[in-house]
Design a protein around this motif. Structure first.
Motif, PDB file in Angstrom:
ATOM      1  N   ALA A  71      62.380  98.290  21.429  1.00 22.83           N
ATOM      2  CA  ALA A  71      61.081  98.205  20.752  1.00 22.83           C
ATOM      3  C   ALA A  71      60.083  99.150  21.411  1.00 22.83           C
ATOM      4  N   LYS A  72      59.188  99.727  20.610  1.00 21.17           N
ATOM      5  CA  LYS A  72      58.213 100.672  21.143  1.00 21.17           C
ATOM      6  C   LYS A  72      57.230 100.005  22.094  1.00 21.17           C
ATOM      7  N   LEU A  73      56.868  98.757  21.809  1.00 17.07           N
ATOM      8  CA  LEU A  73      55.937  98.042  22.687  1.00 17.07           C
ATOM      9  C   LEU A  73      56.635  97.472  23.914  1.00 17.07           C
ATOM     10  N   GLY A  74      57.963  97.515  23.929  1.00 18.99           N
ATOM     11  CA  GLY A  74      58.720  97.069  25.090  1.00 18.99           C
ATOM     12  C   GLY A  74      58.417  95.644  25.506  1.00 18.99           C
ATOM     13  N   GLN A  75      58.133  95.473  26.800  1.00 17.30           N
ATOM     14  CA  GLN A  75      57.940  94.138  27.363  1.00 17.30           C
ATOM     15  C   GLN A  75      56.670  93.451  26.874  1.00 17.30           C
ATOM     16  N   LEU A  76      55.789  94.175  26.205  1.00 22.59           N
ATOM     17  CA  LEU A  76      54.592  93.537  25.648  1.00 22.59           C
ATOM     18  C   LEU A  76      54.938  92.463  24.625  1.00 22.59           C
ATOM     19  N   TRP A  77      56.114  92.573  24.015  1.00 27.28           N
ATOM     20  CA  TRP A  77      56.528  91.565  23.033  1.00 27.28           C
ATOM     21  C   TRP A  77      56.739  90.199  23.678  1.00 27.28           C
ATOM     22  N   GLN A  78      56.933  90.167  24.984  1.00 29.42           N
ATOM     23  CA  GLN A  78      57.039  88.882  25.674  1.00 29.42           C
ATOM     24  C   GLN A  78      55.767  88.066  25.496  1.00 29.42           C
ATOM     25  N   VAL A  79      54.642  88.754  25.410  1.00 29.75           N
ATOM     26  CA  VAL A  79      53.352  88.085  25.248  1.00 29.75           C
ATOM     27  C   VAL A  79      52.926  88.066  23.786  1.00 29.75           C
ATOM     28  N   VAL A  80      53.186  89.148  23.076  1.00 28.28           N
ATOM     29  CA  VAL A  80      52.727  89.257  21.688  1.00 28.28           C
ATOM     30  C   VAL A  80      53.399  88.231  20.785  1.00 28.28           C
ATOM     31  N   THR A  81      54.705  87.986  20.988  1.00 27.29           N
ATOM     32  CA  THR A  81      55.426  87.052  20.109  1.00 27.29           C
ATOM     33  C   THR A  81      54.843  85.646  20.121  1.00 27.29           C
ATOM     34  N   PRO A  82      54.684  84.996  21.294  1.00 30.11           N
ATOM     35  CA  PRO A  82      54.073  83.659  21.256  1.00 30.11           C
ATOM     36  C   PRO A  82      52.632  83.669  20.784  1.00 30.11           C
ATOM     37  N   LEU A  83      51.892  84.752  21.035  1.00 32.93           N
ATOM     38  CA  LEU A  83      50.518  84.831  20.550  1.00 32.93           C
ATOM     39  C   LEU A  83      50.470  84.886  19.030  1.00 32.93           C
ATOM     40  N   LEU A  84      51.366  85.647  18.429  1.00 29.08           N
ATOM     41  CA  LEU A  84      51.422  85.708  16.969  1.00 29.08           C
ATOM     42  C   LEU A  84      51.810  84.349  16.389  1.00 29.08           C
ATOM     43  N   ASN A  85      52.758  83.670  17.044  1.00 26.72           N
ATOM     44  CA  ASN A  85      53.116  82.318  16.592  1.00 26.72           C
ATOM     45  C   ASN A  85      51.914  81.391  16.666  1.00 26.72           C
ATOM     46  N   ALA A  86      51.162  81.471  17.761  1.00 32.08           N
ATOM     47  CA  ALA A  86      49.984  80.621  17.913  1.00 32.08           C
ATOM     48  C   ALA A  86      48.951  80.927  16.849  1.00 32.08           C
ATOM     49  N   ALA A  87      48.773  82.215  16.508  1.00 21.44           N
ATOM     50  CA  ALA A  87      47.809  82.590  15.471  1.00 21.44           C
ATOM     51  C   ALA A  87      48.212  82.017  14.112  1.00 21.44           C
ATOM     52  N   VAL A  88      49.500  82.077  13.801  1.00 20.74           N
ATOM     53  CA  VAL A  88      49.979  81.521  12.530  1.00 20.74           C
ATOM     54  C   VAL A  88      49.776  80.017  12.494  1.00 20.74           C
ATOM     55  N   TYR A  89      50.140  79.336  13.588  1.00 21.76           N
ATOM     56  CA  TYR A  89      49.984  77.877  13.633  1.00 21.76           C
ATOM     57  C   TYR A  89      48.507  77.479  13.555  1.00 21.76           C
ATOM     58  N   PHE A  90      47.629  78.275  14.174  1.00 22.24           N
ATOM     59  CA  PHE A  90      46.209  77.957  14.108  1.00 22.24           C
ATOM     60  C   PHE A  90      45.700  78.056  12.673  1.00 22.24           C
ATOM     61  N   PHE A  91      46.114  79.087  11.974  1.00 19.07           N
ATOM     62  CA  PHE A  91      45.664  79.255  10.586  1.00 19.07           C
ATOM     63  C   PHE A  91      46.170  78.115   9.706  1.00 19.07           C
ATOM     64  N   ILE A  92      47.461  77.755   9.866  1.00 16.53           N
ATOM     65  CA  ILE A  92      48.039  76.718   9.004  1.00 16.53           C
ATOM     66  C   ILE A  92      47.547  75.332   9.409  1.00 16.53           C
ATOM     67  N   PHE A  93      47.664  75.017  10.708  1.00 11.42           N
ATOM     68  CA  PHE A  93      47.381  73.651  11.152  1.00 11.42           C
ATOM     69  C   PHE A  93      45.915  73.456  11.544  1.00 11.42           C
ATOM     70  N   GLY A  94      45.304  74.479  12.124  1.00 18.10           N
ATOM     71  CA  GLY A  94      43.928  74.315  12.571  1.00 18.10           C
ATOM     72  C   GLY A  94      42.909  74.511  11.480  1.00 18.10           C
ATOM     73  N   VAL A  95      43.153  75.496  10.599  1.00 16.26           N
ATOM     74  CA  VAL A  95      42.188  75.815   9.551  1.00 16.26           C
ATOM     75  C   VAL A  95      42.492  75.078   8.250  1.00 16.26           C
ATOM     76  N   ILE A  96      43.729  75.179   7.769  1.00 17.95           N
ATOM     77  CA  ILE A  96      44.068  74.602   6.460  1.00 17.95           C
ATOM     78  C   ILE A  96      44.283  73.091   6.544  1.00 17.95           C
ATOM     79  N   LEU A  97      45.135  72.648   7.478  1.00 17.50           N
ATOM     80  CA  LEU A  97      45.464  71.221   7.563  1.00 17.50           C
ATOM     81  C   LEU A  97      44.530  70.441   8.487  1.00 17.50           C
ATOM     82  N   GLU A  98      43.668  71.135   9.214  1.00 15.59           N
ATOM     83  CA  GLU A  98      42.699  70.508  10.108  1.00 15.59           C
ATOM     84  C   GLU A  98      43.361  69.545  11.099  1.00 15.59           C
TER      85      GLU A  98
END
Length: 309
Positions: A71-98
């Motif tokens: 991957a071009k971002l290399g080891q940064l994906w170690q941090v980016v992947t869980p952050l993206l998951n958290a962003a998705v969960y926040f939108f679905i569970f925090g914003v939509i489902l409250e």
């Protein structure tokens, strides 16, 4: 012993060997032979594993480096992947489902990110463990070493990955008002206990996966169910306040929820002891010892069968 040949000569035959009447087991005992790849005693197995500690550490580092090498971002994906998951969960569970009910945004966002990072540590250890033997058969069959080195190494790899991610987690908690205080040192024993738990679980899954490779296809669904039942995206006591108390107790006492709660308690100012189940440290220690010891013994019992067939 001698006998007369057809031309009248006398042929002398060799005396019978004293080993001719011995069974294979008796011969092996007589000459100190042992079965190749036979399972050593538990104490000897621990000693062999300790002797390979440098290999285990080097193997885990190599796997971690190679994980995102393409991957071009290399080891940064170690941090980016869980952050993206958290962003998705926040939108679905925090914003939509409250699902943040009862918590301010300053508490809920660190609560969610901590849950995602900590659960991902267990999830990745299990998924790596289930392929530890079946995915490395060439290495298992080519070299003689304690096979537990592989699942232990994979669990150690996931720990190293989490430690890199913790830098981002610390930054997020401080952005939302939770600064280092006297509770932050509790992170160390909490992570140590979770690592022991994850290692034991990885050992169990490695043995199961070596016998049933299709288990690797099933485990993502099992882990997803476990994640939704462990309060990664919501507070179990608050969300289940109108349900029978035993349901909340069962979910809170499951090990994934316990280790997440300990990390949240250590990191987040607004997440107090009232959010934790009773005797939470005893439960965390109990799960860690049970899985680490039980998983190690369970894996060791099948040591001589790995890589065969």
């Amino acid at each position: 012993m001698s006998e007369t040949t057809h031309d009248g000569g006398v042929a002398v035959s060799a005396a019978p060997s004293p080993d001719e009447r011995l069974t294979a087991a008796q011969l092996a005992a007589k000459y100190g032979l042992s079965v190749s790849g036979a399972r050593p005693s538990l104490v000897e197995y621990v000693r062999q594993l300790w002797d390979r500690r440098h290999f285990i550490l080097a193997f885990s580092r190599a796997k971690l480096t190679a994980q995102y090498s393409q991957a071009k971002l290399g080891q940064l994906w170690q941090v980016v992947t869980p952050l993206l998951n958290a962003a998705v969960y926040f939108f679905i569970f925090g914003v939509i489902l409250e699902a943040d009910r009862g918590m301010s945004r300053e508490v809920y966002i660190p609560f969610l990110v901590t849950g995602v990072f900590v659960f991902s540590f267990t999830q990745s250890s299990v998924l790596a463990g289930v392929r530890a033997i079946s995915g490395n058969l060439g290495l298992v069959r080519a070299l003689h070493f304690p096979r537990a080195s592989l699942p232990v190494s994979f669990a150690l790899q996931q720990l190293q990955q989490l430690l890199y991610s913790m830098i981002v987690l610390f930054a997020i908690t401080m952005v939302f008002g939770s600064f280092p205080d006297m509770s932050w040192p509790l992170i160390v024993p909490a992570l140590a206990l979770q690592f022991l738990f994850n290692t034991g679980l990885a050992l169990i899954m490695a043995r199961a996966g070596s016998k049933t490779p299709d288990l690797a296809q099933l485990m993502p669904f099992v882990m997803r169910t476990w994640m939704y039942a462990s309060g990664v995206m919501y507070s179990i006591p608050i969300m289940l306040a109108d349900k029978p108390q035993w349901i909340a107790n069962v979910l809170q006492w499951n090990p994934a929820a316990i280790y997440m709660d300990l990390m949240r308690f250590a990191l987040i100012d607004g997440y107090g002891s009232e959010s934790l189940p009773d005797h939470v440290w005893a439960a965390a220690l109990g799960w860690a010892v049970l899985l680490a010891v039980g998983g190690f013994v369970y894996f060791w019992k099948a040591e001589e069968r790995y890589g065969r067939g």
